[in-house]
Design a protein around this motif. Sequence first.
Motif, short mmCIF file in Angstrom:
data_model
loop_
_atom_site.label_atom_id
_atom_site.label_comp_id
_atom_site.label_asym_id
_atom_site.label_seq_id
_atom_site.Cartn_x
_atom_site.Cartn_y
_atom_site.Cartn_z
N VAL A 116 94.97 111.94 16.28
CA VAL A 116 93.95 110.89 16.21
C VAL A 116 94.66 109.59 16.55
CG1 VAL A 116 92.26 109.71 14.76
CG2 VAL A 116 92.66 112.16 14.47
N PHE A 117 94.06 108.82 17.43
CA PHE A 117 94.67 107.61 18.00
C PHE A 117 93.81 106.39 17.70
CE2 PHE A 117 94.40 104.56 21.46
CZ PHE A 117 95.71 104.26 21.74
N SER A 118 94.46 105.24 17.50
CA SER A 118 93.73 103.98 17.35
C SER A 118 94.62 102.82 17.78
CB SER A 118 93.30 103.77 15.90
OG SER A 118 92.60 102.55 15.76
N VAL A 119 94.00 101.79 18.34
CA VAL A 119 94.72 100.54 18.61
C VAL A 119 94.62 99.73 17.32
CG1 VAL A 119 94.85 98.45 20.00
CG2 VAL A 119 94.14 100.61 21.06
N ASN B 59 94.32 108.11 30.58
CA ASN B 59 93.38 108.27 29.46
C ASN B 59 93.52 107.22 28.37
OD1 ASN B 59 92.11 110.49 30.55
ND2 ASN B 59 93.37 111.97 29.46
N PHE B 60 94.67 106.58 28.29
CA PHE B 60 94.85 105.61 27.20
C PHE B 60 95.26 104.23 27.71
CE2 PHE B 60 94.74 109.62 25.11
CZ PHE B 60 93.97 109.35 24.00
N VAL B 61 96.36 104.14 28.46
CA VAL B 61 96.83 102.82 28.88
C VAL B 61 95.79 102.13 29.76
CG1 VAL B 61 98.61 101.56 30.16
CG2 VAL B 61 99.25 103.47 28.67
N ASP B 62 95.34 102.79 30.80
CA ASP B 62 94.37 102.17 31.71
C ASP B 62 92.99 102.04 31.06
OD1 ASP B 62 96.40 102.05 33.57
OD2 ASP B 62 95.71 103.81 34.70
N ARG B 63 92.50 103.13 30.50
CA ARG B 63 91.15 103.13 29.93
C ARG B 63 91.01 102.12 28.80
NH1 ARG B 63 88.73 105.58 25.64
NH2 ARG B 63 90.68 106.55 25.06
N ARG B 64 92.01 102.02 27.95
CA ARG B 64 91.95 101.10 26.80
C ARG B 64 92.58 99.75 27.09
NH1 ARG B 64 91.02 102.83 21.74
NH2 ARG B 64 90.60 100.62 21.52
N ALA C 137 89.81 107.29 17.93
CA ALA C 137 88.93 106.93 16.82
C ALA C 137 88.13 105.66 17.11
CB ALA C 137 89.74 106.75 15.53
N ASP C 138 88.66 104.79 17.96
CA ASP C 138 87.97 103.53 18.26
C ASP C 138 86.77 103.75 19.17
OD1 ASP C 138 89.99 102.21 16.80
OD2 ASP C 138 91.22 102.02 18.59
N ILE D 235 99.82 100.62 18.15
CA ILE D 235 98.94 101.77 18.04
C ILE D 235 99.29 102.57 16.79
CG2 ILE D 235 98.57 101.92 20.53
CD1 ILE D 235 100.50 104.43 20.40
N GLY D 236 98.35 103.39 16.35
CA GLY D 236 98.58 104.31 15.25
C GLY D 236 98.15 105.70 15.65
N ILE D 237 98.89 106.69 15.19
CA ILE D 237 98.57 108.09 15.49
C ILE D 237 98.84 108.91 14.24
CG2 ILE D 237 99.14 110.12 16.90
CD1 ILE D 237 100.11 108.24 19.08
N TYR D 238 97.96 109.87 13.99
CA TYR D 238 98.28 110.88 12.97
C TYR D 238 97.75 112.22 13.47
CZ TYR D 238 93.42 110.59 11.18
OH TYR D 238 92.06 110.61 11.05
N TRP D 239 98.28 113.30 12.88
CA TRP D 239 97.90 114.65 13.28
C TRP D 239 96.83 115.15 12.33
CZ3 TRP D 239 98.34 117.43 17.47
CH2 TRP D 239 98.05 118.79 17.42
N GLU D 240 95.72 115.60 12.88
CA GLU D 240 94.61 116.14 12.11
C GLU D 240 94.75 117.67 12.14
OE1 GLU D 240 90.05 114.76 11.55
OE2 GLU D 240 90.71 115.06 13.60
N THR D 241 95.37 118.22 11.12
CA THR D 241 95.74 119.64 11.10
C THR D 241 94.56 120.57 11.27
OG1 THR D 241 97.61 119.09 9.67
CG2 THR D 241 96.95 121.40 9.76
#
Length: 195
Positions: A178-181, A153-158, A127-128, A166-172
């Motif tokens: 959906v991911f965000s720092v 895709n996440f640790v290195d890239r971000r 999402a960021d 971090i926060g995560i939720y499932w978009e049914t």
Amino acid sequence: MMAGGEQAPLSLELTLGGPWVGEPWVSADTSEEYLKMRKICMNLMGFKVYSLKDEADETEAKVCTRLALCSSFDPWIMKKPLGHHDIIHRLCLRKLWMDRDVLPNLNEQAKHEMDHDDRTIVQIYDADTQSNHEVELRSEAAGIFFRASWIQNFVDRRQLKQGDAIGIYWETGKHRSVFSVLKRAPRTREELLRG
């Protein structure tokens, strides 16, 4: 103006009635705008004003009838400060969240893959950065993890590090996470200059 040329006293009282206090709002107007405004007024009259006594009574009875507008909606069902293994190896996911929100909502192919191979590929929307990524979701004896391209895709890239939250939720509807720092751990001067 009142009779005899005197002015009526100014009132700061808020009413939902007509121009005079206590006069009900009655009109023969049936225009769409009037009906819309009338509906809004009727909705407002349904709101309850809570006194301190009302609050105390409800607190004593251990109930709450107050409805709040959703101004502090927090979609991040899973919040996690990243640990050492989350940064160098894989992201460990909460089993309760996975069992309740994710696994039942996977598409049929992904469910089949999880049932037979204990792994599938899932989409994660960052999402960021507003970007989509694929990560392997794997079920192991130790738990459920994002593996494979999680680091790239996440640790290195971000540029994530231990202690970042971090926060995560499932978009049914879109069958994706959906991911965000949510919060960055303090960075050293060298890390700031590299980033």
